[in-house]
Design a protein around this motif. Structure first.
Motif, PDB file in Angstrom:
ATOM      1  N   MET A  96       0.979  -1.543   0.433  1.00 40.84           N
ATOM      2  CA  MET A  96      -0.150  -0.049  -0.267  1.00 40.84           C
ATOM      3  C   MET A  96       1.170   1.283   0.244  1.00 40.84           C
ATOM      4  O   MET A  96       0.837   2.508  -0.667  1.00 40.84           O
ATOM      5  CB  MET A  96      -0.963  -0.539   1.516  1.00 40.84           C
ATOM      6  CG  MET A  96      -2.055   1.010   1.306  1.00 40.84           C
ATOM      7  SD  MET A  96      -3.044   1.282  -0.347  1.00 40.84           S
ATOM      8  CE  MET A  96      -3.535   0.053   0.277  1.00 40.84           C
ATOM      9  N   LYS A  97       1.765   1.246   0.662  1.00 39.63           N
ATOM     10  CA  LYS A  97       2.694   2.464   0.759  1.00 39.63           C
ATOM     11  C   LYS A  97       3.516   2.648  -0.220  1.00 39.63           C
ATOM     12  O   LYS A  97       3.597   3.908  -0.173  1.00 39.63           O
ATOM     13  CB  LYS A  97       4.373   2.104   1.754  1.00 39.63           C
ATOM     14  CG  LYS A  97       4.798   3.020   2.065  1.00 39.63           C
ATOM     15  CD  LYS A  97       5.553   2.714   3.638  1.00 39.63           C
ATOM     16  CE  LYS A  97       6.841   4.256   3.407  1.00 39.63           C
ATOM     17  NZ  LYS A  97       7.710   3.860   4.498  1.00 39.63           N
ATOM     18  N   TYR A  98       4.016   1.734  -1.585  1.00 44.53           N
ATOM     19  CA  TYR A  98       4.557   1.617  -2.490  1.00 44.53           C
ATOM     20  C   TYR A  98       3.191   2.925  -3.262  1.00 44.53           C
ATOM     21  O   TYR A  98       3.746   3.030  -4.251  1.00 44.53           O
ATOM     22  CB  TYR A  98       4.723   0.326  -2.951  1.00 44.53           C
ATOM     23  CG  TYR A  98       5.593   0.353  -4.383  1.00 44.53           C
ATOM     24  CD1 TYR A  98       6.491   0.413  -4.221  1.00 44.53           C
ATOM     25  CD2 TYR A  98       4.594  -0.319  -5.436  1.00 44.53           C
ATOM     26  CE1 TYR A  98       7.360   0.302  -5.588  1.00 44.53           C
ATOM     27  CE2 TYR A  98       5.440  -0.100  -6.435  1.00 44.53           C
ATOM     28  CZ  TYR A  98       6.458   0.199  -7.077  1.00 44.53           C
ATOM     29  OH  TYR A  98       7.393   0.460  -7.949  1.00 44.53           O
ATOM     30  N   ARG A  99       1.871   2.050  -3.655  1.00 41.38           N
ATOM     31  CA  ARG A  99       1.398   2.291  -4.623  1.00 41.38           C
ATOM     32  C   ARG A  99       1.244   3.911  -4.158  1.00 41.38           C
ATOM     33  O   ARG A  99       0.677   4.920  -4.731  1.00 41.38           O
ATOM     34  CB  ARG A  99      -0.370   1.627  -3.905  1.00 41.38           C
ATOM     35  CG  ARG A  99      -0.050   0.386  -5.061  1.00 41.38           C
ATOM     36  CD  ARG A  99      -1.433  -0.509  -4.754  1.00 41.38           C
ATOM     37  NE  ARG A  99      -2.757   0.159  -4.989  1.00 41.38           N
ATOM     38  CZ  ARG A  99      -3.334   0.151  -5.955  1.00 41.38           C
ATOM     39  NH1 ARG A  99      -2.647  -0.906  -7.382  1.00 41.38           N
ATOM     40  NH2 ARG A  99      -4.249   0.946  -6.799  1.00 41.38           N
ATOM     41  N   LYS A 100       0.739   4.406  -2.805  1.00 40.03           N
ATOM     42  CA  LYS A 100       0.798   6.219  -2.391  1.00 40.03           C
ATOM     43  C   LYS A 100       1.963   6.602  -3.035  1.00 40.03           C
ATOM     44  O   LYS A 100       2.195   7.666  -3.659  1.00 40.03           O
ATOM     45  CB  LYS A 100       1.096   5.847  -0.921  1.00 40.03           C
ATOM     46  CG  LYS A 100       0.156   7.583  -0.570  1.00 40.03           C
ATOM     47  CD  LYS A 100       0.060   7.191   1.147  1.00 40.03           C
ATOM     48  CE  LYS A 100       0.427   8.495   1.138  1.00 40.03           C
ATOM     49  NZ  LYS A 100      -0.188   8.805   2.456  1.00 40.03           N
ATOM     50  N   LYS A 101       3.118   5.762  -3.156  1.00 36.71           N
ATOM     51  CA  LYS A 101       4.569   6.842  -3.094  1.00 36.71           C
ATOM     52  C   LYS A 101       3.873   7.119  -5.116  1.00 36.71           C
ATOM     53  O   LYS A 101       4.682   7.920  -4.823  1.00 36.71           O
ATOM     54  CB  LYS A 101       5.656   5.801  -3.267  1.00 36.71           C
ATOM     55  CG  LYS A 101       6.709   6.644  -3.081  1.00 36.71           C
ATOM     56  CD  LYS A 101       8.160   5.785  -2.902  1.00 36.71           C
ATOM     57  CE  LYS A 101       9.417   6.793  -2.902  1.00 36.71           C
ATOM     58  NZ  LYS A 101      10.463   6.258  -2.617  1.00 36.71           N
TER      59      LYS A 101
ATOM     60  N   THR B  51       0.769  -3.627 -10.271  1.00 38.28           N
ATOM     61  CA  THR B  51       0.325  -3.616  -8.590  1.00 38.28           C
ATOM     62  C   THR B  51      -0.744  -4.652  -8.880  1.00 38.28           C
ATOM     63  O   THR B  51      -1.537  -4.806  -7.700  1.00 38.28           O
ATOM     64  CB  THR B  51       0.310  -2.881  -7.493  1.00 38.28           C
ATOM     65  OG1 THR B  51      -0.397  -1.725  -7.951  1.00 38.28           O
ATOM     66  CG2 THR B  51       1.452  -2.012  -7.444  1.00 38.28           C
TER      67      THR B  51
ATOM     68  N   THR C  22       1.132   6.481  -6.208  1.00 43.17           N
ATOM     69  CA  THR C  22       0.717   7.546  -6.978  1.00 43.17           C
ATOM     70  C   THR C  22       1.302   9.532  -6.507  1.00 43.17           C
ATOM     71  O   THR C  22       0.355  10.031  -7.496  1.00 43.17           O
ATOM     72  CB  THR C  22      -0.060   7.863  -6.014  1.00 43.17           C
ATOM     73  OG1 THR C  22      -0.777   6.053  -6.176  1.00 43.17           O
ATOM     74  CG2 THR C  22      -1.929   8.458  -6.452  1.00 43.17           C
TER      75      THR C  22
END
Length: 670
Positions: free
Chosen positions: A1-6, A377, A8
């Motif tokens: 989730m942290k990776y996706r947020k970064k 992802t 985005t």
């Protein structure tokens, strides 16, 4: 989730910054809102001509402004004329920048320019059938059109008509029709009009000025062009046209010192002071050889006899954005048509717009990377993200790698000048299908390289099977581990869809920029434009050939020549891979570029002309300064994609589509 947020956040930041750059660039082209910009079209019997109009707020029916028609060069479009349009509109001129036949969004093909069954291999008027400089030609329509660029509609029949009934029909490339529109605008002073063009557009400019020589409008006003500015233009002798009745007013020639095209340097190898001693130059200036000088105005603006040849320390393509040339042109038009003198000629802003649009384009390309990361992802695209195969025994290093790299560079470099020119003019492609002239040059070159790569891939692959050395489809970058014994069609399909999504993002960004700011993605030279209907069909024609080339190219460079650094994580690992990949992808062109320009800058002459003849100089040689940076960007995208996915599909499909987009989006169509 942290990776996706970064990812985005990065994607959003890059997109927003790209739009900010375009908004500021639009502020420059509109002079902070003082210049209104609109796109227009002209309906003719042949089809639709499109243009971009710049109207300063000072122009009105009560106070009509001077007008300027801009005509771009070969493979360009109206936006290449943007530098001149911005600067002249800031100074009160109404500017119409045309998409000429076969370019931009104009629907009329280049073949409507016409052609004859002969060409002249020296300056027109210096030719002789006895000397073999007036020769018969045949071949595809595109070849004859391009061989007749120097041959103009208003030349006498000996030049402009062929023995087979052919003729040069409209060397203005639509400029005559555009000049009529400009002269009839209610807020334009038709008695203060001028024409300027670059390269192919200089021949069009000559033609427009000849067509309107001595012309009067319905009110009896003289609407002939009061100035003609040639940005890298060709001169000709007065004997080739009706010089008694056709008059060219106040002609400025901007001479590029390092012009790659031989006809723009009077077929000499270099541009030196001796060039001014030639009869065609002294006749143009109206002085003797002893009196002719660079950067000196002869004649009088009042009677239209002003002449000047300005020497610019630049090459052919950069002449359109040369600040010295721009300054000279501003001063010339100020004298000829009375532009606003409150803005100094040295006060120029056009390069700010160019760099901002370039940055916006690079950010749009960069946006595809975090977008790819986000898509990988998802459940559908996750199987594509396999990473580089962990097969250290198959990695190449040392001389094993350098041997392959050197061979790759030499093959690409040695074949580039010959195959591109063959495809450009003489390769017998069906011209109702393969309509992109520069694209056909790449089709020929890529086709040869495809055959070579197939041979050098299949032969080792077959031999490895016989020897039991286990070279498989994973080693070719075309399959995952679980599908090592055959082509991985699922991976291929998902990767193609991934590339399509990435390109769709960039295309939507482009559409928004065109709608909001009337700007596309480019830097001086056109790169990415939205498609017209016929151009999207051309994109689909060229895409399969480009896709096959980049698949094999990436397979060879990224997978088969994979180094131990391919598995190294982080930025250091990326750089260790990228410079090798970039060297293999662009090394051949860099080699030819050095061969072309080192002797040229040394004062000897362009390398292609000296080694192979002027036939192999010109378009594809001058294209290299644009092509090399393009390939370097491609190498970054392909390296990132390969390190993430472990296959060559995503990178190859993405850059193949980008390359096909560039050559079909707005460039020359026969």
């Amino acid at each position: 989730m942290k990776y996706r947020k970064k990812a985005t956040i990065l994607l959003a930041a890059v997109i927003i910054l790209s739009f900010v750059c375009m908004a500021i660039a639009n502020g420059i082209q509109t002079d902070g809102g003082k210049v209104a910009i609109e796109d227009g079209s002209i309906e003719t019997d042949l089809g639709t001509l499109t243009y971009k109009l710049y109207k300063p707020e000072t122009a009105s029916e009560q106070q009509p402004a001077p007008g300027l028609l801009l005509l771009h060069g070969y493979q360009n479009d109206h936006e290449t004329s943007g530098a001149y349009a911005i600067e002249m509109a800031r100074r009160g001129a109404v500017v119409l920048a045309l998409d000429e036949y076969g370019h931009g969004s104009t629907t009329v093909g280049m073949k409507e320019r016409g052609y004859t069954d002969h060409k002249v291999t020296v300056t027109y008027g210096n030719d002789s059938e006895a000397d073999g400089t007036y020769v018969q030609i045949s071949g595809p329509t595109r070849y004859r059109v391009m061989m007749n660029f120097s041959n103009l509609t208003f030349f006498n029949d000996h030049y402009s008509k062929g023995s087979d009934g052919s003729s040069v029909k409209d060397s203005s490339m639509g400029g005559i029709a555009a000049y009529a529109v400009l002269s009839e605008l209610p807020y334009v002073d038709a008695s203060r009009l001028a024409v300027s063009g670059h390269s192919m557009g200089t021949w069009a400019s000559w033609t427009v000025s000849a067509a309107y020589s001595g012309a009067v409008d319905a009110e009896g006003r003289d609407i002939s062009p009061k100035a003609t500015i040639l940005q890298c233009g060709e001169l000709f002798r007065k004997s080739v046209y009706d010089s008694e009745n056709i008059k060219f007013n106040n002609v400025l020639l901007l001479q590029s010192k390092y012009d790659e095209f031989s006809y723009f340097r009077d077929y000499a190898n270099t541009v030196t002071d001796e060039l001014l001693d030639q009869p065609v130059r002294t006749e143009f200036l109206g002085v003797s050889a002893e009196e002719s000088e660079w950067n000196t105005t002869y004649g009088d603006f009042a009677d239209g006899s002003a002449r000047r040849i300005e020497l610019l320390n630049t090459n052919h393509r950069l002449t359109t954005h040369n600040t010295h040339g721009m300054m000279t042109a501003i001063e010339w038009l100020t004298n000829a048509i009375g532009m606003d003198t409150s803005i100094a000629s040295a006060d120029q802003v056009f390069l700010g717009k160019e760099w901002l649009v370039f940055l916006a384009m690079m950010l749009a390309i960069a946006a595809m990377i975090p977008f790819m990361e986000l898509l990988l992802t998802t459940a559908f695209f996750a199987p594509v993200a396999q990473g580089v195969p962990d097969r250290p025994e198959k990695a190449k290093s040392g001389w094993r790698w350098w041997k392959g790299a050197i061979i790759t560079i030499l093959i690409a470099g040695a074949s580039y000048p010959f195959m591109t020119q063959l495809g450009h003019g003489l390769l017998p492609l069906p011209e109702n299908i393969f309509r992109m002239t520069i694209g056909n040059g790449f089709v020929a070159w890529y086709s040869l390289l495809i055959l070579i790569m197939l041979a050098t891939t299949i032969i080792p692959f077959v031999r490895s099977k016989k020897k039991g050395s286990r070279l498989d489809w994973v080693d070719l970058g075309l399959a995952r581990e679980e599908h090592r014994n055959g082509l991985d069609w699922s991976l291929c399909g998902r990767s193609a869809l991934l590339a399509l999504c990435m390109l769709a993002l960039m295309y939507v960004m482009l559409l928004l920029c065109e709608a909001a700011f009337d700007l596309d993605y480019r830097f001086i030279w056109p790169f990415f434009k939205s498609f017209t209907g016929e151009r999207v069909l051309q994109f689909l024609v060229y895409l399969p050939i480009f896709a096959l080339f980049f698949l094999l190219n990436n397979s060879k460079i990224f997978a088969q020549m994979r180094t131990p650094a391919a598995n190294k994580p982080g930025f250091g690992g990326f750089m260790s891979c990228w410079w090798r990949n970039a060297l293999c992808m662009a090394g051949g062109i860099v080699l030819i570029m050095l061969i072309e320009y080192i002797p040229f800058f040394a004062g000897i002459g362009p390398g292609a002309d000296l080694l192979f003849g002027s036939t192999f100089g010109g378009p594809f040689m001058s294209l290299m300064i644009v092509f090399v940076p393009q390939v370097l960007v491609f190498s970054v995208l392909c390296t990132l994609a390969y390190r993430k996915t472990g296959s060559v599909y995503t990178g190859a499909f993405t850059v193949a589509a980008m390359a096909a987009w560039i050559v079909t989006g707005g460039s020359a169509m026969i």
